[in-house]
Design a protein around this motif. Structure first.
Motif, PDB file in Angstrom:
ATOM      1  N   GLY A   8       0.755  -1.359  -0.128  1.00  0.00           N
ATOM      2  CA  GLY A   8       0.020  -0.001   0.153  1.00  0.00           C
ATOM      3  C   GLY A   8       0.911   1.210   0.089  1.00  0.00           C
ATOM      4  O   GLY A   8       0.354   2.279  -0.519  1.00  0.00           O
ATOM      5  N   PHE A   9       1.904   1.231   0.668  1.00  0.00           N
ATOM      6  CA  PHE A   9       2.667   2.441   0.954  1.00  0.00           C
ATOM      7  C   PHE A   9       4.150   2.139   0.384  1.00  0.00           C
ATOM      8  O   PHE A   9       4.776   1.112   0.971  1.00  0.00           O
ATOM      9  CB  PHE A   9       2.664   2.895   2.322  1.00  0.00           C
ATOM     10  CG  PHE A   9       1.089   3.423   2.785  1.00  0.00           C
ATOM     11  CD1 PHE A   9       0.497   4.541   2.225  1.00  0.00           C
ATOM     12  CD2 PHE A   9       0.562   2.460   3.336  1.00  0.00           C
ATOM     13  CE1 PHE A   9      -0.828   4.846   2.586  1.00  0.00           C
ATOM     14  CE2 PHE A   9      -0.541   2.899   3.813  1.00  0.00           C
ATOM     15  CZ  PHE A   9      -1.404   3.904   3.345  1.00  0.00           C
ATOM     16  N   GLU A  10       4.542   3.096  -0.010  1.00  0.00           N
ATOM     17  CA  GLU A  10       5.970   3.168  -0.210  1.00  0.00           C
ATOM     18  C   GLU A  10       6.840   4.009   1.035  1.00  0.00           C
ATOM     19  O   GLU A  10       6.233   4.746   1.734  1.00  0.00           O
ATOM     20  CB  GLU A  10       6.391   4.063  -1.399  1.00  0.00           C
ATOM     21  CG  GLU A  10       6.345   3.523  -2.659  1.00  0.00           C
ATOM     22  CD  GLU A  10       6.408   4.220  -3.884  1.00  0.00           C
ATOM     23  OE1 GLU A  10       7.664   5.264  -3.779  1.00  0.00           O
ATOM     24  OE2 GLU A  10       6.104   4.243  -4.975  1.00  0.00           O
ATOM     25  N   THR A  11       7.944   3.594   1.306  1.00  0.00           N
ATOM     26  CA  THR A  11       8.812   4.126   2.409  1.00  0.00           C
ATOM     27  C   THR A  11       8.937   5.423   2.215  1.00  0.00           C
ATOM     28  O   THR A  11       9.286   5.852   1.188  1.00  0.00           O
ATOM     29  CB  THR A  11      10.107   3.197   2.506  1.00  0.00           C
ATOM     30  OG1 THR A  11      10.112   1.958   2.526  1.00  0.00           O
ATOM     31  CG2 THR A  11      10.985   3.823   3.735  1.00  0.00           C
ATOM     32  N   GLY A  12       8.588   6.319   3.369  1.00  0.00           N
ATOM     33  CA  GLY A  12       9.022   7.542   3.244  1.00  0.00           C
ATOM     34  C   GLY A  12       7.515   8.359   2.916  1.00  0.00           C
ATOM     35  O   GLY A  12       7.432   9.734   3.219  1.00  0.00           O
ATOM     36  N   THR A  13       6.498   7.527   2.799  1.00  0.00           N
ATOM     37  CA  THR A  13       5.086   8.124   2.415  1.00  0.00           C
ATOM     38  C   THR A  13       4.703   8.772   3.898  1.00  0.00           C
ATOM     39  O   THR A  13       4.719   8.293   4.887  1.00  0.00           O
ATOM     40  CB  THR A  13       4.143   7.278   2.038  1.00  0.00           C
ATOM     41  OG1 THR A  13       4.679   6.232   0.854  1.00  0.00           O
ATOM     42  CG2 THR A  13       2.942   7.707   1.879  1.00  0.00           C
TER      43      THR A  13
END
Ligand code: ZN
Ligand code: ZN
Length: 193
Positions: A8-13
């Motif tokens: 669902g999310f990229e690192t840093g989102t």
């Protein structure tokens, strides 16, 4: 059956976690949890991955404001304000200095960044705002100087007095070109008190 969550999310989102009512940076998975880190650094926490969602612009802004405040309170390095080119330049200088382990250049960049932010981002830093008003009793000052030589009238109470000085100087020297300036005094008021 959690694959859709893991991707669902990229690192840093930057995400909002309703569980802690806090905005953080998504770091990755920690077992069944999503690992979040406070903006501006600090201790990570575990959030329920099915609850977190991308933060709204308003949430991001207030979270980075809080991060900047806590940094400035604790004497940490200043945080660049999003979308400010000057902040980005100065933070870039600092990061480059840090990368080449130049401590003195890093300190210089932090000083410049802090100075810039105190001047242009008072609301962001939670600093008092000042408004400026003319100091009416002090009035204005008129001054004129000759552009042919160093002679100058010094401050005079009105335009007429500077013109008198110009005529006198012209009679003595034949000099016919003058710079004219008007100055007034301002009084600052804290607008938030
Ligand atoms: Zn800035
Ligand atoms: Zn002159």
């Amino acid at each position: 059956m959690t694959e859709h969550i893991e991707s669902g999310f990229e690192t840093g989102t930057v995400v909002y976690d309703p569980g802690s009512d806090t905005v953080g940076e998504y770091q990755g998975k920690a077992g069944p949890y999503a690992l979040l880190r406070p903006l501006g650094g600090g201790r990570e926490w575990e959030a329920r991955p099915d609850l977190i969602r991308p933060a709204t612009p308003a949430e991001r802004l207030s979270a980075s404001l809080r991060a900047a405040n806590s940094r400035s309170l604790h004497g940490g390095p200043p945080v660049p304000v999003r979308d400010c080119a000057a902040c980005a330049d100065l933070a870039g200088l600092r990061d480059a200095a840090r990368a080449r382990r130049d401590r003195s250049a890093e300190t210089d960049a932090n000083v410049l960044l802090r100075r810039h932010q105190r001047r242009y981002h008072t609301a962001f830093l939670g600093l008092p705002e000042y408004t400026s008003a003319p100091d009416v009793p002090a009035g204005a000052e008129y001054e004129t100087s000759c552009t042919h030589c160093p002679a100058a009238s010094g401050p005079r109470p009105g335009r007429a007095e500077t013109e008198e000085w110009q005529s006198g100087h012209a009679r003595e020297t034949g000099h016919t070109r003058y710079r004219r300036a008007v100055a007034d005094y301002a009084v600052l008021d804290r607008s938030d008190s």
